[in-house]
Design a protein around this motif. Structure first.
Motif, PDB file in Angstrom:
ATOM      1  N   ALA A  25       0.821  -1.211   0.000  1.00  0.00           N
ATOM      2  CA  ALA A  25       0.000   0.000   0.000  1.00  0.00           C
ATOM      3  C   ALA A  25       0.856   1.262   0.000  1.00  0.00           C
ATOM      4  O   ALA A  25       0.402   2.328  -0.425  1.00  0.00           O
ATOM      5  N   LEU A  26       2.087   1.155   0.472  1.00  0.00           N
ATOM      6  CA  LEU A  26       2.981   2.316   0.510  1.00  0.00           C
ATOM      7  C   LEU A  26       3.791   2.474  -0.771  1.00  0.00           C
ATOM      8  O   LEU A  26       4.434   3.512  -0.977  1.00  0.00           O
ATOM      9  N   LEU A  94      -0.487   6.183 -16.858  1.00  0.00           N
ATOM     10  CA  LEU A  94       0.467   5.820 -17.902  1.00  0.00           C
ATOM     11  C   LEU A  94       1.401   6.984 -18.225  1.00  0.00           C
ATOM     12  O   LEU A  94       2.584   6.782 -18.529  1.00  0.00           O
ATOM     13  N   ILE A  95       0.875   8.214 -18.160  1.00  0.00           N
ATOM     14  CA  ILE A  95       1.746   9.387 -18.323  1.00  0.00           C
ATOM     15  C   ILE A  95       2.717   9.468 -17.152  1.00  0.00           C
ATOM     16  O   ILE A  95       3.912   9.755 -17.327  1.00  0.00           O
ATOM     17  N   LYS A  96       2.214   9.203 -15.935  1.00  0.00           N
ATOM     18  CA  LYS A  96       3.110   9.190 -14.774  1.00  0.00           C
ATOM     19  C   LYS A  96       4.168   8.107 -14.917  1.00  0.00           C
ATOM     20  O   LYS A  96       5.318   8.290 -14.508  1.00  0.00           O
ATOM     21  N   LYS A  97       3.795   6.981 -15.496  1.00  0.00           N
ATOM     22  CA  LYS A  97       4.762   5.903 -15.735  1.00  0.00           C
ATOM     23  C   LYS A  97       5.895   6.391 -16.630  1.00  0.00           C
ATOM     24  O   LYS A  97       7.082   6.170 -16.341  1.00  0.00           O
ATOM     25  N   MET A  98       5.525   7.076 -17.719  1.00  0.00           N
ATOM     26  CA  MET A  98       6.542   7.594 -18.635  1.00  0.00           C
ATOM     27  C   MET A  98       7.432   8.627 -17.948  1.00  0.00           C
ATOM     28  O   MET A  98       8.667   8.599 -18.095  1.00  0.00           O
ATOM     29  N   ILE A  99       6.821   9.532 -17.183  1.00  0.00           N
ATOM     30  CA  ILE A  99       7.602  10.566 -16.497  1.00  0.00           C
ATOM     31  C   ILE A  99       8.554   9.938 -15.497  1.00  0.00           C
ATOM     32  O   ILE A  99       9.722  10.337 -15.387  1.00  0.00           O
ATOM     33  N   GLY A 100       8.070   8.940 -14.751  1.00  0.00           N
ATOM     34  CA  GLY A 100       8.941   8.259 -13.787  1.00  0.00           C
ATOM     35  C   GLY A 100      10.116   7.590 -14.463  1.00  0.00           C
ATOM     36  O   GLY A 100      11.256   7.673 -13.984  1.00  0.00           O
ATOM     37  N   ASN A 101       9.870   6.935 -15.608  1.00  0.00           N
ATOM     38  CA  ASN A 101      10.956   6.265 -16.326  1.00  0.00           C
ATOM     39  C   ASN A 101      11.983   7.260 -16.853  1.00  0.00           C
ATOM     40  O   ASN A 101      13.187   6.988 -16.844  1.00  0.00           O
ATOM     41  N   GLN A 102      11.522   8.414 -17.321  1.00  0.00           N
ATOM     42  CA  GLN A 102      12.430   9.360 -17.967  1.00  0.00           C
ATOM     43  C   GLN A 102      13.135  10.287 -16.975  1.00  0.00           C
ATOM     44  O   GLN A 102      14.282  10.674 -17.200  1.00  0.00           O
ATOM     45  N   LEU A 103      12.459  10.636 -15.891  1.00  0.00           N
ATOM     46  CA  LEU A 103      13.068  11.563 -14.937  1.00  0.00           C
ATOM     47  C   LEU A 103      13.771  10.863 -13.784  1.00  0.00           C
ATOM     48  O   LEU A 103      14.765  11.371 -13.270  1.00  0.00           O
ATOM     49  N   ASP A 115       1.384  -1.114  -9.510  1.00  0.00           N
ATOM     50  CA  ASP A 115       0.701  -0.855  -8.239  1.00  0.00           C
ATOM     51  C   ASP A 115      -0.661  -0.209  -8.491  1.00  0.00           C
ATOM     52  O   ASP A 115      -1.648  -0.565  -7.833  1.00  0.00           O
ATOM     53  N   TRP A 116      -0.728   0.718  -9.442  1.00  0.00           N
ATOM     54  CA  TRP A 116      -2.018   1.351  -9.762  1.00  0.00           C
ATOM     55  C   TRP A 116      -3.007   0.325 -10.287  1.00  0.00           C
ATOM     56  O   TRP A 116      -4.176   0.298  -9.881  1.00  0.00           O
ATOM     57  N   ALA A 117      -2.560  -0.517 -11.217  1.00  0.00           N
ATOM     58  CA  ALA A 117      -3.448  -1.510 -11.823  1.00  0.00           C
ATOM     59  C   ALA A 117      -3.940  -2.514 -10.787  1.00  0.00           C
ATOM     60  O   ALA A 117      -5.106  -2.921 -10.809  1.00  0.00           O
ATOM     61  N   ARG A 118      -3.070  -2.898  -9.876  1.00  0.00           N
ATOM     62  CA  ARG A 118      -3.447  -3.868  -8.838  1.00  0.00           C
ATOM     63  C   ARG A 118      -4.580  -3.326  -7.979  1.00  0.00           C
ATOM     64  O   ARG A 118      -5.425  -4.094  -7.504  1.00  0.00           O
ATOM     65  N   ARG A 119      -4.622  -2.009  -7.806  1.00  0.00           N
ATOM     66  CA  ARG A 119      -5.637  -1.406  -6.931  1.00  0.00           C
ATOM     67  C   ARG A 119      -6.884  -0.927  -7.673  1.00  0.00           C
ATOM     68  O   ARG A 119      -7.928  -0.753  -7.066  1.00  0.00           O
ATOM     69  N   HIS A 120      -6.786  -0.683  -8.990  1.00  0.00           N
ATOM     70  CA  HIS A 120      -7.897  -0.048  -9.699  1.00  0.00           C
ATOM     71  C   HIS A 120      -8.519  -0.892 -10.802  1.00  0.00           C
ATOM     72  O   HIS A 120      -9.592  -0.538 -11.291  1.00  0.00           O
ATOM     73  N   VAL A 121      -7.842  -1.940 -11.235  1.00  0.00           N
ATOM     74  CA  VAL A 121      -8.333  -2.715 -12.369  1.00  0.00           C
ATOM     75  C   VAL A 121      -8.823  -4.070 -11.898  1.00  0.00           C
ATOM     76  O   VAL A 121      -8.114  -4.771 -11.176  1.00  0.00           O
TER      77      VAL A 121
END
Length: 303
Positions: A25-26, A94-103, A115-121
């Motif tokens: 959860a963290l 998915l945009i946050k995923k890209m930003i995390g990978n690039q920055l 983690d997002w998919a596990r909680r929302h999908v």
């Protein structure tokens, strides 16, 4: 009647599972906080003076830049829309995923999205397998596109070099072919999606890479119209080869060799590419902060 000897053995497993859930959860908030910290650092480090000085006048430049920027997240959304039926709102993580990978760090975005998919999908089984398969196929599609473009652009590679040396090229091709062969042979062990879904994911990645390569050449042509579009498309292809070939360690030096194609426009091209990188970083910053504010507003409404 419950066997008392089974209870002590079961309790540690349940306790461990509960501990994993608490730590899990963290995970998402921790990654979001780390990305936000990097965004704040980029705000401080970004050369805003240069950014403002080179803002393009043509709205078409911004349209192409935005389409190119979103090609990755939209491609991922198309993939996960088919796999999981995620809503349009799924584009934001998915945009946050890209930003995390690039920055921040490569593949930290995949961890965040998992983690997002596990909680929302809602889906059958764990989302980890699908996220893993999509990431693996992204790399394989990159290798496949590199080999295809190498064949198509070979006359220009042979003529201009693009900073790629013979031994380096042969070794890189060997690594890409060996990687693709290994994944094909051990597909049933490495990949969990059905074959039809794997093919679909692979083709979406190929389409995304093609669109991004073409749009990069068009964007450069719009920002420096003194150079023919054909030269920009060739240079964009060369840049794809340089960034994807595994054994090219110093990509900046290799790309500098590819700039001979432009004749007297080398310095202008360097400045232009630097400015585009600044624009992309600025878009990362603005979008991430906007998405955080949107999350806060939604939580306030749901409270």
């Amino acid at each position: 009647m419950t066997d008392p000897d089974v209870i002590p053995a079961a309790l540690p497993r349940e306790a461990r599972a509960a501990g994993f859930r608490r730590w899990g959860a963290l995970l998402g908030p921790a990654i979001s906080l780390a990305i936000f910290g990097e965004v704040l650092w980029q705000v401080r480090a970004l050369d805003w003076h240069t950014l403002v000085a080179y803002i393009p006048d043509s709205p078409l430049v911004w349209v192409i830049l935005v389409i190119s920027y979103l090609s990755g997240p939209v491609g991922d959304w198309v993939i996960f829309r088919k796999l999981w039926k995620i809503p349009v709102e799924g584009l934001f993580p998915l945009i946050k995923k890209m930003i995390g990978n690039q920055l921040l760090l490569s593949y930290v975005g995949e961890v965040y999205f998992y983690d997002w998919a596990r909680r929302h999908v809602k889906m059958e089984g764990s989302p980890f397998g699908a996220v893993k398969d999509v990431a693996i196929l992204s790399a394989i599609a990159g290798y496949a596109m590199t080999l295809i473009m190498l064949v198509v652009a070979w006359p220009y590679v042979a003529r201009y070099g693009f900073g790629i040396h013979g031994g380096m090229l042969v070794g890189s091709i060997g690594i890409m072919l060996a990687t693709g062969l290994a994944i094909t042979v051990f597909r049933n062990r490495l990949l969990s999606l059905p074959r039809a879904d794997l093919f679909y994911v692979f083709m979406v990645h190929m389409a995304r890479l093609t669109v991004n390569t073409v749009l990069t050449g068009v964007l450069w042509s719009l920002m420096l119209p003194g150079v023919p579009l054909s030269s920009w498309l060739i240079l964009s292809t060369g840049r794809l080869l340089i960034t994807r070939l595994p054994l090219i360690s110093n990509q900046e030096v290799a790309f500098a060799g590819a700039l001979v194609l432009l004749g007297g426009h080398v310095d202008q091209t360097r400045n232009m590419i630097t400015v585009i990188a600044l624009f992309i970083t600025a878009i990362h910053i603005v979008l991430y902060i906007a998405m955080l504010l949107l999350d806060l507003v939604q939580r306030e409404r749901n409270a």
